[in-house]
Write a protein that holds these residues in place. Sequence first.
Motif, PDB file in Angstrom:
ATOM      1  N   LYS A 254       0.968  -1.260  -0.034  1.00  0.00           N
ATOM      2  CA  LYS A 254      -0.057   0.508  -0.321  1.00  0.00           C
ATOM      3  C   LYS A 254       0.507   1.578  -0.070  1.00  0.00           C
ATOM      4  O   LYS A 254       0.492   2.593  -0.535  1.00  0.00           O
ATOM      5  CB  LYS A 254      -1.121  -0.095   1.396  1.00  0.00           C
ATOM      6  CG  LYS A 254      -2.051  -0.956   0.721  1.00  0.00           C
ATOM      7  CD  LYS A 254      -2.350  -1.128   2.832  1.00  0.00           C
ATOM      8  CE  LYS A 254      -3.858  -2.287   2.328  1.00  0.00           C
ATOM      9  NZ  LYS A 254      -5.197  -2.086   3.784  1.00  0.00           N
ATOM     10  N   ARG A 255       2.220   1.304   0.582  1.00  0.00           N
ATOM     11  CA  ARG A 255       3.322   2.731   0.551  1.00  0.00           C
ATOM     12  C   ARG A 255       4.226   1.884   0.152  1.00  0.00           C
ATOM     13  O   ARG A 255       5.061   1.152  -0.087  1.00  0.00           O
ATOM     14  CB  ARG A 255       2.979   3.182   1.474  1.00  0.00           C
ATOM     15  CG  ARG A 255       2.951   2.290   2.987  1.00  0.00           C
ATOM     16  CD  ARG A 255       3.451   3.111   4.429  1.00  0.00           C
ATOM     17  NE  ARG A 255       3.809   1.888   5.483  1.00  0.00           N
ATOM     18  CZ  ARG A 255       4.912   2.175   5.627  1.00  0.00           C
ATOM     19  NH1 ARG A 255       5.565   3.057   5.625  1.00  0.00           N
ATOM     20  NH2 ARG A 255       5.222   1.268   7.182  1.00  0.00           N
ATOM     21  N   PRO A 256       4.974   3.344  -0.816  1.00  0.00           N
ATOM     22  CA  PRO A 256       7.077   2.492  -0.247  1.00  0.00           C
ATOM     23  C   PRO A 256       7.144   2.201   0.363  1.00  0.00           C
ATOM     24  O   PRO A 256       8.019   1.382   0.307  1.00  0.00           O
ATOM     25  CB  PRO A 256       6.782   4.077  -0.966  1.00  0.00           C
ATOM     26  CG  PRO A 256       6.546   5.314  -1.597  1.00  0.00           C
ATOM     27  CD  PRO A 256       4.624   4.512  -0.123  1.00  0.00           C
ATOM     28  N   GLY A 257       6.914   2.319   1.700  1.00  0.00           N
ATOM     29  CA  GLY A 257       7.830   2.068   2.743  1.00  0.00           C
ATOM     30  C   GLY A 257       7.451   0.986   3.091  1.00  0.00           C
ATOM     31  O   GLY A 257       8.493  -0.287   3.939  1.00  0.00           O
ATOM     32  N   ASP A 258       6.414   0.063   2.108  1.00  0.00           N
ATOM     33  CA  ASP A 258       6.214  -1.528   2.484  1.00  0.00           C
ATOM     34  C   ASP A 258       7.178  -2.447   1.842  1.00  0.00           C
ATOM     35  O   ASP A 258       6.811  -4.124   1.216  1.00  0.00           O
ATOM     36  CB  ASP A 258       4.716  -1.775   1.849  1.00  0.00           C
ATOM     37  CG  ASP A 258       3.980  -1.234   3.129  1.00  0.00           C
ATOM     38  OD1 ASP A 258       4.163  -0.946   4.516  1.00  0.00           O
ATOM     39  OD2 ASP A 258       2.621  -0.804   2.629  1.00  0.00           O
ATOM     40  N   PHE A 259       7.935  -2.137   0.910  1.00  0.00           N
ATOM     41  CA  PHE A 259       8.636  -3.090  -0.342  1.00  0.00           C
ATOM     42  C   PHE A 259       9.444  -3.831   0.697  1.00  0.00           C
ATOM     43  O   PHE A 259       9.645  -4.891   0.219  1.00  0.00           O
ATOM     44  CB  PHE A 259      10.127  -2.166  -1.170  1.00  0.00           C
ATOM     45  CG  PHE A 259      11.043  -2.105  -1.704  1.00  0.00           C
ATOM     46  CD1 PHE A 259      10.128  -3.257  -3.183  1.00  0.00           C
ATOM     47  CD2 PHE A 259      12.195  -2.579  -1.045  1.00  0.00           C
ATOM     48  CE1 PHE A 259      11.617  -3.789  -3.373  1.00  0.00           C
ATOM     49  CE2 PHE A 259      13.306  -3.445  -2.178  1.00  0.00           C
ATOM     50  CZ  PHE A 259      12.565  -4.461  -3.289  1.00  0.00           C
ATOM     51  N   LEU A 260       9.790  -3.962   1.222  1.00  0.00           N
ATOM     52  CA  LEU A 260      11.214  -5.209   2.178  1.00  0.00           C
ATOM     53  C   LEU A 260       9.572  -5.932   2.778  1.00  0.00           C
ATOM     54  O   LEU A 260      10.644  -7.239   2.790  1.00  0.00           O
ATOM     55  CB  LEU A 260      12.028  -4.839   3.494  1.00  0.00           C
ATOM     56  CG  LEU A 260      12.802  -3.304   1.950  1.00  0.00           C
ATOM     57  CD1 LEU A 260      13.851  -3.006   3.951  1.00  0.00           C
ATOM     58  CD2 LEU A 260      13.932  -4.555   1.891  1.00  0.00           C
ATOM     59  N   GLU A 261       8.621  -5.651   2.679  1.00  0.00           N
ATOM     60  CA  GLU A 261       7.995  -6.407   3.348  1.00  0.00           C
ATOM     61  C   GLU A 261       7.676  -7.740   2.666  1.00  0.00           C
ATOM     62  O   GLU A 261       6.765  -8.460   2.760  1.00  0.00           O
ATOM     63  CB  GLU A 261       6.994  -5.540   4.231  1.00  0.00           C
ATOM     64  CG  GLU A 261       6.945  -4.770   5.069  1.00  0.00           C
ATOM     65  CD  GLU A 261       5.898  -4.233   6.005  1.00  0.00           C
ATOM     66  OE1 GLU A 261       4.494  -4.971   6.118  1.00  0.00           O
ATOM     67  OE2 GLU A 261       5.936  -3.424   6.763  1.00  0.00           O
ATOM     68  N   PHE A 262       7.070  -7.047   1.104  1.00  0.00           N
ATOM     69  CA  PHE A 262       6.729  -7.771  -0.100  1.00  0.00           C
ATOM     70  C   PHE A 262       7.904  -8.683  -0.677  1.00  0.00           C
ATOM     71  O   PHE A 262       7.383  -8.494  -2.193  1.00  0.00           O
ATOM     72  CB  PHE A 262       5.962  -6.634  -0.977  1.00  0.00           C
ATOM     73  CG  PHE A 262       4.500  -6.535   0.113  1.00  0.00           C
ATOM     74  CD1 PHE A 262       3.674  -7.521  -0.319  1.00  0.00           C
ATOM     75  CD2 PHE A 262       4.310  -5.167   0.806  1.00  0.00           C
ATOM     76  CE1 PHE A 262       2.598  -6.817   0.692  1.00  0.00           C
ATOM     77  CE2 PHE A 262       3.337  -5.318   1.312  1.00  0.00           C
ATOM     78  CZ  PHE A 262       2.430  -6.248   1.749  1.00  0.00           C
ATOM     79  N   SER A 263       8.831  -8.137  -0.474  1.00  0.00           N
ATOM     80  CA  SER A 263      10.303  -8.568  -1.034  1.00  0.00           C
ATOM     81  C   SER A 263      10.620  -8.841  -0.512  1.00  0.00           C
ATOM     82  O   SER A 263      11.038 -10.002   0.575  1.00  0.00           O
ATOM     83  CB  SER A 263      11.646  -7.240  -1.727  1.00  0.00           C
ATOM     84  OG  SER A 263      12.523  -7.861  -2.099  1.00  0.00           O
ATOM     85  N   PRO A 264      11.206 -10.743  -1.024  1.00  0.00           N
ATOM     86  CA  PRO A 264      11.724 -12.615  -1.141  1.00  0.00           C
ATOM     87  C   PRO A 264      13.562 -11.748  -0.174  1.00  0.00           C
ATOM     88  O   PRO A 264      14.132 -12.161   0.616  1.00  0.00           O
ATOM     89  CB  PRO A 264      11.797 -13.009  -1.709  1.00  0.00           C
ATOM     90  CG  PRO A 264      11.902 -12.000  -2.935  1.00  0.00           C
ATOM     91  CD  PRO A 264      11.283 -10.449  -3.173  1.00  0.00           C
ATOM     92  N   VAL A 265      13.892 -10.596  -0.619  1.00  0.00           N
ATOM     93  CA  VAL A 265      15.002  -9.823  -0.108  1.00  0.00           C
ATOM     94  C   VAL A 265      15.902 -10.671   1.282  1.00  0.00           C
ATOM     95  O   VAL A 265      16.904 -11.321   1.658  1.00  0.00           O
ATOM     96  CB  VAL A 265      15.115  -8.701  -0.166  1.00  0.00           C
ATOM     97  CG1 VAL A 265      16.846  -8.186   0.067  1.00  0.00           C
ATOM     98  CG2 VAL A 265      15.993  -8.316  -1.662  1.00  0.00           C
ATOM     99  N   LEU A 266      14.974  -9.921   1.939  1.00  0.00           N
ATOM    100  CA  LEU A 266      15.425 -10.478   3.583  1.00  0.00           C
ATOM    101  C   LEU A 266      15.464 -11.656   3.862  1.00  0.00           C
ATOM    102  O   LEU A 266      15.534 -12.508   4.542  1.00  0.00           O
ATOM    103  CB  LEU A 266      14.214  -9.898   4.430  1.00  0.00           C
ATOM    104  CG  LEU A 266      14.569  -8.599   4.792  1.00  0.00           C
ATOM    105  CD1 LEU A 266      13.438  -6.902   5.754  1.00  0.00           C
ATOM    106  CD2 LEU A 266      15.405  -7.392   5.091  1.00  0.00           C
ATOM    107  N   THR A 267      14.331 -12.498   3.114  1.00  0.00           N
ATOM    108  CA  THR A 267      13.835 -14.091   3.428  1.00  0.00           C
ATOM    109  C   THR A 267      14.927 -14.195   3.084  1.00  0.00           C
ATOM    110  O   THR A 267      16.035 -15.537   3.639  1.00  0.00           O
ATOM    111  CB  THR A 267      13.086 -14.779   3.043  1.00  0.00           C
ATOM    112  OG1 THR A 267      11.759 -14.165   3.009  1.00  0.00           O
ATOM    113  CG2 THR A 267      13.028 -16.177   2.536  1.00  0.00           C
ATOM    114  N   ILE A 268      16.018 -14.143   2.239  1.00  0.00           N
ATOM    115  CA  ILE A 268      17.417 -14.689   1.528  1.00  0.00           C
ATOM    116  C   ILE A 268      18.060 -14.616   2.107  1.00  0.00           C
ATOM    117  O   ILE A 268      19.310 -15.710   2.925  1.00  0.00           O
ATOM    118  CB  ILE A 268      17.730 -14.000  -0.079  1.00  0.00           C
ATOM    119  CG1 ILE A 268      16.048 -14.870  -1.112  1.00  0.00           C
ATOM    120  CG2 ILE A 268      18.495 -14.611  -0.468  1.00  0.00           C
ATOM    121  CD1 ILE A 268      15.980 -13.878  -2.091  1.00  0.00           C
TER     122      ILE A 268
END
Length: 484
Positions: A254-268
Motif C-alpha cells: 500500500k505504500r513505498p515503505g512496504d517494499f521490504l515486507e513484500f520482497s524476498p530479499v530479507l528472507t534470502i
Amino acid sequence: MSQPQSRPAADLAPATTSMERFSQAIVAWAEKWFPDAYVFVVVACAVVGLGAVLHSGNPMATSKAFGDGFWSIIPFTMQMTMVAITGYVLAMSPPVAALLRRLAQIPRTSRGAIVFVGVLSIALSLVNWGLSLIFSGLLVREMARRRSLMLDYRAAGAAAYLGMGCGFTLGMSSSAAQLQATPASIPASLLPITGVIGFSETILTWQNLLVIVLVTVVSAVICHMTAPSRSATRTAEDLGVELEDDHLTPSQRKRPGDFLEFSPVLTIVVVLLAAGWLWNAFRSGNPFITMSQLNTYNFVFLLLGLLLHWRPRSFLESFVRAMPSVGGVLLQFPFYGGIGYMLTKVGNAQGVTLSDEIAHWFVSLAHDSGIFSVLVGIYSAVLGFFIPSAGGKWVIEAPYIMTAANDLHAHLGWTVMVYNIAETLPNFINPFWMLPLLGILKLKSKDLVGYTAVQFLIHTPIVITVAALLMATFSYHPPVIPAH
C-alpha cells in the motif's frame, strides 16, 4: 453470526457395536466430568504437594520446591510454544497447504479418515514428535472442511494424538535412547551403571520393530471400532468450532515503505546467514538425531516457513494467526515444572525424595527379569502421569532402574525400551502434550480424552505384557564403559 449448538450426547443415536457402545459411554463420561486441562494440572499439583508434605514432613520445603520448579522448564515451554507456532506457520505456506489438501482427499469415509490420521500420526512420531502432533492436527482441520466426509471431529482429533500416546519414544524421538547412545550426554554418576547403550540395543532391535507394528495395528483397530456411526457423529460445526480457512490471502503493498515486507530479499539474507550453522549441525551426526533436538527442530521449521512463505508479510501474518494455539502451553507448563521439583527435590530426614521412594518400592518387588520388566513398565507409567517428560524423567529414574537391571541380569537396552514403551501411556489421559493440538483444533481436553482413554485402557495391559515377554529374548551384557 451465532455458532451452531452442539448436540447433547443423550440426543445421539445409540451405538451399533459393543466396542462403540463402550467408547461412547467413556466419551459421554469425559464430556460430563473430565476437567479443563488447567484444572487437571492444578489438581495434580495438589496431589503431589500433599504427597511430598506427608513424605518429608516439611511443608515449607515443599512450597519452596514448587516455587523453584515453577519456572524451571521455561526454556522447554518456549520450545514447545515454537513447535506449535512454526508447525502452524509452515502449514499455512502455499506448498504445505496444498499437500494437506491432497492428503485430506485420500480417505473416502469418516471412519477411514480417522484410521488414516491415527496411522499417519504414529508414523510421523517415529521421526519427530513435533511434526506428528502439529501436522496431524492441521490435517484433521483440513479433513473437517470436507462437508461430504461427515467427520467426527473429536475422534479424528484423538487419532491425531496417537503419536504422542504410543509412538514417539519408539523411534528417533526417544530421549532416553538418544541419551544412552551419546557418551557426552550421560551423567557422570549414571555412566558406570549403564555404560553406553547404542541404538542397536534399543530402537533398532527387531523386538522394538515388533512393538511398533503391534501398537500401530492395535491403534488402527481401536480407531476403526470406536469411530461413531454417522448418526452419532459430531462434526466441528456441531461442536461450535469455526473452520475458517487457514490459508492466507496475499496482502497488497500500500505504500513505498512496504517494499521490504513484500520482497524476498530479507528472507534470502536470513537463510544465507543460517546456512553455515545448519551445515555444521547436520554434517556431524545422524540427521534424525539432530532434528530431534528442539532448538534445531524449531530453527529448521522457522527457516522453512520463511522460505515457503517467501515474502516477510505473508510469514508475519501466518505467525500472528498461529498465536492463539499456544495459550494453554504458556499457562500450564510451568505448573508441571513445580510438580517435577516437588517429586524430585523434597527429601525426608534421610534425604530420600518422593520419586526415590516410589522407585525403590517398585524395584524392591522384582525377583527376576520378567517381573522386573512389568514393574518398570508400571512404575514408568505411574510417574509419567505426573512428570510427562521422557528425557528428564529418565535421568531421575535410571540410577535405580538400571542398578536393579544389572543385579537381575536384565538386558540394559531393552530395559530402556520397556521404560520408553510404558512412559508414554499416561499421555493418553494427561493433557500435557495435548495442549498444542487442542489449540490447533480449538477443542478442550474433555473432547478428546473419551477416545484416548479407550486407547489407554486397551494398550496398557497389551504393551506392558508384550514388553515383559520380549525381555526373555535378550541376553544380559555388562555395561560398556567407554575408555577415556
